[in-house]
Design an enzyme around this catalytic site. Structure first.
Site, PDB file in Angstrom:
ATOM      1  N   ARG A  69       8.505   1.814   5.437  1.00  0.00           N
ATOM      2  CA  ARG A  69       8.450   3.102   6.123  1.00  0.00           C
ATOM      3  C   ARG A  69       7.085   3.699   5.832  1.00  0.00           C
ATOM      4  O   ARG A  69       6.321   3.169   5.030  1.00  0.00           O
ATOM      5  CB  ARG A  69       9.601   4.040   5.737  1.00  0.00           C
ATOM      6  CG  ARG A  69      10.191   3.947   4.393  1.00  0.00           C
ATOM      7  CD  ARG A  69       9.251   4.311   3.270  1.00  0.00           C
ATOM      8  NE  ARG A  69       8.656   5.610   3.493  1.00  0.00           N
ATOM      9  CZ  ARG A  69       7.531   6.027   2.960  1.00  0.00           C
ATOM     10  NH1 ARG A  69       6.804   5.244   2.164  1.00  0.00           N
ATOM     11  NH2 ARG A  69       7.047   7.228   3.201  1.00  0.00           N
TER      12      ARG A  69
ATOM     13  N   ALA B 179       3.854   5.873   8.155  1.00  0.00           N
ATOM     14  CA  ALA B 179       3.192   5.608   9.437  1.00  0.00           C
ATOM     15  C   ALA B 179       2.319   4.349   9.455  1.00  0.00           C
ATOM     16  O   ALA B 179       2.460   3.494  10.335  1.00  0.00           O
ATOM     17  CB  ALA B 179       2.357   6.833   9.804  1.00  0.00           C
TER      18      ALA B 179
ATOM     19  N   ASP C 140       2.589  11.522  10.649  1.00  0.00           N
ATOM     20  CA  ASP C 140       3.129  10.405  11.432  1.00  0.00           C
ATOM     21  C   ASP C 140       2.533  10.363  12.829  1.00  0.00           C
ATOM     22  O   ASP C 140       2.526   9.316  13.470  1.00  0.00           O
ATOM     23  CB  ASP C 140       4.652  10.509  11.512  1.00  0.00           C
ATOM     24  CG  ASP C 140       5.260  10.330  10.136  1.00  0.00           C
ATOM     25  OD1 ASP C 140       5.346  11.334   9.405  1.00  0.00           O
ATOM     26  OD2 ASP C 140       5.578   9.186   9.783  1.00  0.00           O
TER      27      ASP C 140
HETATM   28  O1  MRU Z   1      10.485   8.633   7.232  1.00  0.00           O
HETATM   29  P1  MRU Z   1       9.259   8.090   6.568  1.00  0.00           P
HETATM   30  O2  MRU Z   1       9.411   7.873   5.114  1.00  0.00           O
HETATM   31  O3  MRU Z   1       8.705   6.891   7.290  1.00  0.00           O
HETATM   32  O4  MRU Z   1       8.226   9.249   6.794  1.00  0.00           O
HETATM   33  C1  MRU Z   1       6.952   9.240   6.236  1.00  0.00           C
HETATM   34  C2  MRU Z   1       6.364  10.575   6.276  1.00  0.00           C
HETATM   35  O5  MRU Z   1       6.689  11.404   7.087  1.00  0.00           O
HETATM   36  C3  MRU Z   1       5.352  10.914   5.264  1.00  0.00           C
HETATM   37  O6  MRU Z   1       5.440  12.268   4.998  1.00  0.00           O
HETATM   38  C4  MRU Z   1       3.958  10.609   5.625  1.00  0.00           C
HETATM   39  O7  MRU Z   1       3.153  11.693   5.501  1.00  0.00           O
HETATM   40  C5  MRU Z   1       3.692  10.086   6.946  1.00  0.00           C
HETATM   41  S1  MRU Z   1       3.465   8.429   6.732  1.00  0.00           S
HETATM   42  C6  MRU Z   1       1.923   8.415   6.066  1.00  0.00           C
END
Ligand code: MRU
Length: 368
Positions: free
Chosen positions: A57, A59, A245
Protein backbone atom coordinates in the site's frame (compact mmCIF):
# COMPACT_ATOMS: atom_id res chain seq x y z
CA UNK A 1 16.12 0.99 3.52
CA UNK A 2 18.11 -1.21 5.85
CA UNK A 3 15.96 -3.63 7.82
CA UNK A 4 17.25 -5.32 10.94
CA UNK A 5 15.74 -8.75 10.88
CA UNK A 6 16.74 -11.87 12.83
CA UNK A 7 20.02 -10.30 13.91
CA UNK A 8 21.19 -9.12 10.47
CA UNK A 9 20.70 -5.84 8.61
CA UNK A 10 19.92 -5.91 4.92
CA UNK A 11 18.78 -3.36 2.35
CA UNK A 12 15.26 -3.90 1.00
CA UNK A 13 13.00 -2.21 -1.49
CA UNK A 14 9.26 -2.47 -0.84
CA UNK A 15 8.66 -4.15 -4.19
CA UNK A 16 10.87 -5.75 -6.85
CA UNK A 17 10.61 -8.21 -9.73
CA UNK A 18 11.80 -11.80 -10.10
CA UNK A 19 12.51 -11.93 -13.82
CA UNK A 20 13.23 -15.66 -14.06
CA UNK A 21 9.94 -16.63 -12.39
CA UNK A 22 7.84 -13.68 -13.68
CA UNK A 23 6.79 -12.90 -10.12
CA UNK A 24 6.35 -9.63 -8.24
CA UNK A 25 8.07 -9.73 -4.82
CA UNK A 26 6.59 -7.71 -1.98
CA UNK A 27 7.07 -7.04 1.71
CA UNK A 28 3.83 -8.34 3.32
CA UNK A 29 2.93 -5.06 5.03
CA UNK A 30 -0.15 -6.41 6.83
CA UNK A 31 2.12 -8.48 9.08
CA UNK A 32 4.35 -5.62 10.17
CA UNK A 33 5.60 -4.76 12.73
CA UNK A 34 5.20 -8.24 14.21
CA UNK A 35 6.55 -10.27 11.32
CA UNK A 36 8.85 -9.40 8.40
CA UNK A 37 7.93 -11.57 5.46
CA UNK A 38 8.46 -11.45 1.68
CA UNK A 39 5.69 -12.78 -0.57
CA UNK A 40 5.37 -13.32 -4.35
CA UNK A 41 2.45 -12.89 -6.71
CA UNK A 42 2.27 -15.41 -9.54
CA UNK A 43 0.27 -13.41 -12.09
CA UNK A 44 -1.18 -9.94 -12.67
CA UNK A 45 -4.55 -10.95 -11.17
CA UNK A 46 -2.83 -11.87 -7.92
CA UNK A 47 -0.76 -8.68 -8.11
CA UNK A 48 -3.96 -6.61 -8.39
CA UNK A 49 -5.39 -8.52 -5.42
CA UNK A 50 -2.26 -7.76 -3.36
CA UNK A 51 -2.87 -4.05 -4.03
CA UNK A 52 -6.58 -4.24 -3.13
CA UNK A 53 -5.93 -6.25 0.03
CA UNK A 54 -3.12 -3.92 1.06
CA UNK A 55 -0.31 -6.48 1.19
CA UNK A 56 1.36 -3.52 -0.49
CA UNK A 57 0.00 0.00 0.00
CA UNK A 58 1.06 3.62 -0.29
CA UNK A 59 0.94 5.63 -3.51
CA UNK A 60 4.44 5.06 -4.90
CA UNK A 61 4.61 1.42 -3.80
CA UNK A 62 1.32 0.56 -5.51
CA UNK A 63 2.49 2.59 -8.52
CA UNK A 64 5.60 0.41 -8.84
CA UNK A 65 3.60 -2.75 -8.09
CA UNK A 66 1.10 -1.89 -10.83
CA UNK A 67 4.02 -1.18 -13.21
CA UNK A 68 5.54 -4.59 -12.43
CA UNK A 69 2.07 -6.18 -12.65
CA UNK A 70 1.65 -4.73 -16.14
CA UNK A 71 5.05 -6.13 -17.15
CA UNK A 72 4.14 -9.46 -15.55
CA UNK A 73 0.90 -9.57 -17.57
CA UNK A 74 2.72 -8.55 -20.77
CA UNK A 75 5.39 -11.22 -20.32
CA UNK A 76 2.77 -13.93 -19.68
CA UNK A 77 1.04 -13.22 -23.02
CA UNK A 78 1.15 -16.26 -25.30
CA UNK A 79 -1.19 -15.19 -28.10
CA UNK A 80 -0.41 -14.06 -31.65
CA UNK A 81 -0.01 -10.58 -33.07
CA UNK A 82 0.34 -7.01 -31.84
CA UNK A 83 -3.41 -6.27 -31.92
CA UNK A 84 -4.26 -9.21 -29.61
CA UNK A 85 -1.33 -8.22 -27.40
CA UNK A 86 -2.65 -4.65 -27.14
CA UNK A 87 -6.12 -5.95 -26.19
CA UNK A 88 -4.52 -8.11 -23.52
CA UNK A 89 -2.56 -5.13 -22.16
CA UNK A 90 -5.78 -3.08 -21.91
CA UNK A 91 -7.33 -5.89 -19.84
CA UNK A 92 -4.28 -6.03 -17.54
CA UNK A 93 -4.26 -2.21 -17.21
CA UNK A 94 -7.95 -2.10 -16.28
CA UNK A 95 -7.63 -4.75 -13.62
CA UNK A 96 -4.59 -3.13 -11.98
CA UNK A 97 -6.05 0.40 -12.29
CA UNK A 98 -9.21 -0.48 -10.40
CA UNK A 99 -7.37 -2.33 -7.61
CA UNK A 100 -7.31 0.93 -5.62
CA UNK A 101 -8.91 4.02 -7.11
CA UNK A 102 -7.62 7.08 -5.21
CA UNK A 103 -3.85 7.05 -5.77
CA UNK A 104 -2.92 8.21 -9.27
CA UNK A 105 0.61 6.73 -9.29
CA UNK A 106 -0.52 3.33 -10.67
CA UNK A 107 -2.34 5.04 -13.55
CA UNK A 108 0.56 7.39 -14.29
CA UNK A 109 3.07 4.52 -14.12
CA UNK A 110 1.09 2.20 -16.40
CA UNK A 111 0.13 4.91 -18.89
CA UNK A 112 3.74 5.93 -19.37
CA UNK A 113 4.81 2.29 -19.85
CA UNK A 114 2.06 1.70 -22.41
CA UNK A 115 2.92 4.83 -24.37
CA UNK A 116 6.66 3.99 -24.45
CA UNK A 117 6.16 0.27 -25.22
CA UNK A 118 6.50 0.76 -28.94
CA UNK A 119 8.56 -2.20 -30.18
CA UNK A 120 7.60 -3.75 -33.52
CA UNK A 121 7.11 -7.29 -32.17
CA UNK A 122 5.35 -8.74 -29.13
CA UNK A 123 8.67 -10.05 -27.81
CA UNK A 124 10.23 -6.59 -28.06
CA UNK A 125 7.26 -5.03 -26.23
CA UNK A 126 7.36 -7.68 -23.50
CA UNK A 127 10.97 -6.88 -22.79
CA UNK A 128 10.30 -3.10 -22.96
CA UNK A 129 7.45 -3.49 -20.44
CA UNK A 130 9.79 -4.86 -17.80
CA UNK A 131 12.59 -2.37 -18.54
CA UNK A 132 10.09 0.49 -18.23
CA UNK A 133 8.64 -0.90 -14.97
CA UNK A 134 12.18 -1.12 -13.55
CA UNK A 135 12.72 2.47 -14.70
CA UNK A 136 9.55 3.62 -12.89
CA UNK A 137 10.73 1.92 -9.68
CA UNK A 138 14.22 3.45 -9.99
CA UNK A 139 12.74 6.91 -10.67
CA UNK A 140 10.56 6.57 -7.57
CA UNK A 141 13.72 6.00 -5.53
CA UNK A 142 15.60 8.98 -7.01
CA UNK A 143 12.55 11.27 -6.75
CA UNK A 144 12.08 10.43 -3.08
CA UNK A 145 15.78 10.94 -2.41
CA UNK A 146 15.72 14.32 -4.15
CA UNK A 147 12.59 15.56 -2.39
CA UNK A 148 14.21 14.47 0.88
CA UNK A 149 17.17 16.78 0.15
CA UNK A 150 14.77 19.62 -0.70
CA UNK A 151 12.71 19.16 2.46
CA UNK A 152 15.61 18.51 4.83
CA UNK A 153 16.27 22.20 5.72
CA UNK A 154 12.71 22.44 7.11
CA UNK A 155 13.80 20.18 9.95
CA UNK A 156 16.00 22.04 12.39
CA UNK A 157 17.71 20.84 15.55
CA UNK A 158 14.94 19.82 18.03
CA UNK A 159 12.05 20.34 15.56
CA UNK A 160 8.92 18.43 16.57
CA UNK A 161 7.31 17.05 13.41
CA UNK A 162 3.84 15.59 13.05
CA UNK A 163 3.13 13.07 10.29
CA UNK A 164 -0.03 11.21 9.34
CA UNK A 165 -0.47 7.63 8.12
CA UNK A 166 2.61 6.09 6.50
CA UNK A 167 4.23 8.07 3.73
CA UNK A 168 7.49 6.32 4.57
CA UNK A 169 9.72 4.03 2.51
CA UNK A 170 7.10 1.28 2.83
CA UNK A 171 4.68 3.53 0.93
CA UNK A 172 7.19 3.93 -1.93
CA UNK A 173 9.96 1.83 -3.40
CA UNK A 174 12.45 3.36 -0.95
CA UNK A 175 13.03 6.46 1.28
CA UNK A 176 9.37 7.58 1.38
CA UNK A 177 7.93 11.03 0.74
CA UNK A 178 7.00 12.58 4.12
CA UNK A 179 9.80 10.62 5.78
CA UNK A 180 12.48 11.43 3.17
CA UNK A 181 13.30 14.88 4.70
CA UNK A 182 13.42 13.15 8.11
CA UNK A 183 15.85 10.49 6.88
CA UNK A 184 17.97 13.19 5.22
CA UNK A 185 18.00 15.30 8.42
CA UNK A 186 18.88 12.20 10.47
CA UNK A 187 21.75 11.39 8.09
CA UNK A 188 23.07 14.93 8.69
CA UNK A 189 23.13 14.21 12.44
CA UNK A 190 20.20 16.46 13.39
CA UNK A 191 18.15 15.52 16.48
CA UNK A 192 14.42 15.95 16.17
CA UNK A 193 11.23 14.24 17.30
CA UNK A 194 8.38 12.80 15.24
CA UNK A 195 4.77 12.40 16.37
CA UNK A 196 3.13 9.59 14.37
CA UNK A 197 -0.64 9.88 14.13
CA UNK A 198 -2.02 6.44 14.88
CA UNK A 199 -4.22 6.72 11.72
CA UNK A 200 -7.29 4.63 12.39
CA UNK A 201 -8.82 2.54 11.01
CA UNK A 202 -5.79 0.66 9.61
CA UNK A 203 -3.28 2.30 11.95
CA UNK A 204 -0.51 2.78 9.37
CA UNK A 205 1.09 5.41 11.63
CA UNK A 206 1.17 3.26 14.76
CA UNK A 207 2.15 0.14 12.85
CA UNK A 208 4.30 1.13 9.87
CA UNK A 209 5.70 4.64 10.41
CA UNK A 210 6.61 3.83 14.01
CA UNK A 211 8.32 0.59 12.87
CA UNK A 212 10.28 2.45 10.19
CA UNK A 213 11.42 5.23 12.52
CA UNK A 214 12.41 2.76 15.23
CA UNK A 215 14.41 0.75 12.67
CA UNK A 216 16.27 3.91 11.65
CA UNK A 217 16.81 5.12 15.24
CA UNK A 218 14.71 8.31 14.95
CA UNK A 219 13.06 9.63 18.11
CA UNK A 220 9.27 9.27 17.85
CA UNK A 221 6.01 8.74 19.71
CA UNK A 222 2.67 7.43 18.49
CA UNK A 223 -0.28 9.66 19.29
CA UNK A 224 -3.99 8.94 19.09
CA UNK A 225 -5.54 10.61 16.07
CA UNK A 226 -7.39 13.06 18.26
CA UNK A 227 -4.32 14.24 20.20
CA UNK A 228 -2.73 16.49 17.57
CA UNK A 229 -4.96 19.54 18.23
CA UNK A 230 -4.11 19.46 21.92
CA UNK A 231 -0.37 19.22 21.24
CA UNK A 232 -0.55 22.04 18.69
CA UNK A 233 -2.42 24.26 21.16
CA UNK A 234 0.29 23.65 23.78
CA UNK A 235 3.07 24.55 21.32
CA UNK A 236 4.42 21.01 21.09
CA UNK A 237 4.32 20.64 17.29
CA UNK A 238 6.48 22.86 15.02
CA UNK A 239 5.92 21.34 11.60
CA UNK A 240 3.59 18.94 9.77
CA UNK A 241 4.76 16.84 6.81
CA UNK A 242 2.38 14.40 5.12
CA UNK A 243 2.34 12.50 1.83
CA UNK A 244 -0.25 12.39 -0.93
CA UNK A 245 -2.10 9.82 -3.01
CA UNK A 246 -3.13 12.29 -5.69
CA UNK A 247 -2.36 16.00 -5.98
CA UNK A 248 -4.15 18.03 -8.61
CA UNK A 249 -1.66 19.94 -10.76
CA UNK A 250 -4.38 22.34 -11.87
CA UNK A 251 -5.60 23.40 -8.40
CA UNK A 252 -3.09 22.23 -5.79
CA UNK A 253 -5.70 20.13 -3.94
CA UNK A 254 -4.20 17.16 -2.10
CA UNK A 255 -5.89 13.80 -1.58
CA UNK A 256 -4.30 11.87 1.26
CA UNK A 257 -5.21 9.47 4.05
CA UNK A 258 -8.46 10.24 5.86
CA UNK A 259 -7.75 12.71 8.66
CA UNK A 260 -5.18 14.75 6.72
CA UNK A 261 -7.69 17.55 6.08
CA UNK A 262 -8.50 17.76 9.81
CA UNK A 263 -4.78 18.12 10.62
CA UNK A 264 -4.36 20.82 7.97
CA UNK A 265 -7.27 22.84 9.46
CA UNK A 266 -5.72 22.51 12.92
CA UNK A 267 -2.27 23.51 11.66
CA UNK A 268 -3.72 26.64 10.01
CA UNK A 269 -5.55 27.54 13.24
CA UNK A 270 -2.27 27.32 15.15
CA UNK A 271 0.03 28.89 12.53
CA UNK A 272 2.03 25.69 12.07
CA UNK A 273 3.60 25.10 8.62
CA UNK A 274 1.88 22.25 6.79
CA UNK A 275 3.87 20.59 3.99
CA UNK A 276 2.99 17.81 1.55
CA UNK A 277 5.83 15.72 0.07
CA UNK A 278 5.47 13.88 -3.23
CA UNK A 279 7.29 12.46 -6.25
CA UNK A 280 6.11 13.66 -9.68
CA UNK A 281 4.14 10.45 -10.29
CA UNK A 282 1.61 11.59 -7.65
CA UNK A 283 0.54 14.64 -9.67
CA UNK A 284 -2.72 14.38 -11.62
CA UNK A 285 -2.70 16.99 -14.41
CA UNK A 286 -6.10 15.96 -15.68
CA UNK A 287 -8.80 16.45 -13.04
CA UNK A 288 -10.14 19.95 -12.60
CA UNK A 289 -11.28 19.86 -8.99
CA UNK A 290 -10.93 17.84 -5.82
CA UNK A 291 -14.53 16.65 -5.82
CA UNK A 292 -13.72 14.68 -8.97
CA UNK A 293 -11.09 12.58 -7.14
CA UNK A 294 -12.42 9.04 -6.61
CA UNK A 295 -12.41 8.50 -2.86
CA UNK A 296 -12.09 4.84 -1.99
CA UNK A 297 -14.64 3.54 0.52
CA UNK A 298 -13.33 0.40 2.18
CA UNK A 299 -15.11 -2.32 4.14
CA UNK A 300 -16.82 -1.23 7.35
CA UNK A 301 -15.04 -4.07 9.15
CA UNK A 302 -11.86 -1.95 9.20
CA UNK A 303 -13.69 0.49 11.51
CA UNK A 304 -15.66 -2.06 13.52
CA UNK A 305 -12.71 -4.37 14.21
CA UNK A 306 -9.00 -3.92 15.00
CA UNK A 307 -6.06 -6.20 14.24
CA UNK A 308 -3.41 -6.95 16.81
CA UNK A 309 -1.16 -9.59 18.25
CA UNK A 310 -1.87 -11.55 21.42
CA UNK A 311 0.78 -12.00 24.13
CA UNK A 312 1.33 -15.51 22.80
CA UNK A 313 2.17 -14.05 19.35
CA UNK A 314 -1.05 -14.90 17.49
CA UNK A 315 -2.32 -12.29 15.03
CA UNK A 316 -5.97 -11.64 15.71
CA UNK A 317 -8.84 -9.36 14.80
CA UNK A 318 -11.22 -8.27 17.55
CA UNK A 319 -14.48 -6.38 17.36
CA UNK A 320 -14.19 -3.02 19.11
CA UNK A 321 -17.47 -1.39 18.04
CA UNK A 322 -20.96 -1.89 19.36
CA UNK A 323 -22.37 -5.19 18.03
CA UNK A 324 -25.09 -4.49 15.50
CA UNK A 325 -23.84 -0.97 14.62
CA UNK A 326 -22.59 -0.32 11.09
CA UNK A 327 -19.82 2.02 9.94
CA UNK A 328 -18.76 4.32 7.10
CA UNK A 329 -15.14 4.04 5.96
CA UNK A 330 -13.90 6.65 3.47
CA UNK A 331 -10.15 6.00 3.17
CA UNK A 332 -9.02 9.44 1.93
CA UNK A 333 -9.90 13.12 2.10
CA UNK A 334 -8.98 16.22 0.12
CA UNK A 335 -7.10 19.20 1.57
CA UNK A 336 -7.57 22.54 -0.22
CA UNK A 337 -4.51 24.56 -1.31
CA UNK A 338 -5.07 27.47 1.11
CA UNK A 339 -4.26 25.16 4.04
CA UNK A 340 -0.96 23.98 2.52
CA UNK A 341 2.28 25.89 3.12
CA UNK A 342 4.22 24.08 0.41
CA UNK A 343 4.52 21.00 -1.76
CA UNK A 344 7.94 19.36 -1.46
CA UNK A 345 8.88 17.81 -4.80
CA UNK A 346 12.10 16.41 -6.30
CA UNK A 347 12.45 19.76 -8.12
CA UNK A 348 12.00 22.05 -5.14
CA UNK A 349 9.24 23.35 -2.88
CA UNK A 350 6.22 24.95 -4.58
CA UNK A 351 3.12 26.75 -3.37
CA UNK A 352 0.21 24.44 -4.27
CA UNK A 353 -1.16 26.95 -6.76
CA UNK A 354 2.25 27.26 -8.46
CA UNK A 355 2.17 23.65 -9.69
CA UNK A 356 0.20 24.52 -12.82
CA UNK A 357 2.49 27.48 -13.68
CA UNK A 358 5.47 25.13 -13.39
CA UNK A 359 3.79 22.23 -15.20
CA UNK A 360 6.36 21.90 -17.99
CA UNK A 361 9.16 21.57 -15.45
CA UNK A 362 7.09 19.17 -13.30
CA UNK A 363 6.44 16.65 -16.04
CA UNK A 364 3.12 17.64 -17.62
CA UNK A 365 3.39 16.34 -21.15
CA UNK A 366 0.57 18.49 -22.51
CA UNK A 367 -1.04 15.55 -24.24
CA UNK A 368 -4.01 15.05 -21.90
O1 MRU B 1 -4.36 3.39 2.33
P1 MRU B 1 -2.88 3.56 2.18
O2 MRU B 1 -2.09 3.05 3.32
O3 MRU B 1 -2.39 3.06 0.85
O4 MRU B 1 -2.73 5.13 2.13
C1 MRU B 1 -1.50 5.76 2.11
C2 MRU B 1 -1.64 7.17 2.46
O5 MRU B 1 -2.67 7.78 2.29
C3 MRU B 1 -0.49 7.86 3.06
O6 MRU B 1 -0.96 8.84 3.92
C4 MRU B 1 0.45 8.49 2.12
O7 MRU B 1 0.65 9.80 2.41
C5 MRU B 1 0.12 8.46 0.71
S1 MRU B 1 1.08 7.24 0.05
C6 MRU B 1 2.57 8.01 0.02
Amino acid sequence: MRVKHQGTAKHYRTVWFDKSRNKVRLIEQRLLPHQFKIVSTVDYVETARAITNMIVRGAGAIGATAAYGLAQGARAFQGQGIKTFEKHITKVFNMLAKARPTAVDPINAMRSIISDMNGRTVVERQSQALALAEQFADDDVTHCQALGQNGEPLIQENTRVLTHCNAGWLAFVDHGSATAPMYAAHAKGKSFHVFCDETRPRSQGAVLTAWELKQQGISHEIIADNAAGHLMQRGEIDLVIVGSDRTLGRTGEVANKIGTYTKAVLAKRHGIPFYVALPLSTIDWELENGFAIPIEERTQDEVLYAWGITDSGRRQSVRVANPGSSARNPAFDVTPPELITGIITPLGIFKPRQLWKNRAKLGFSGTL
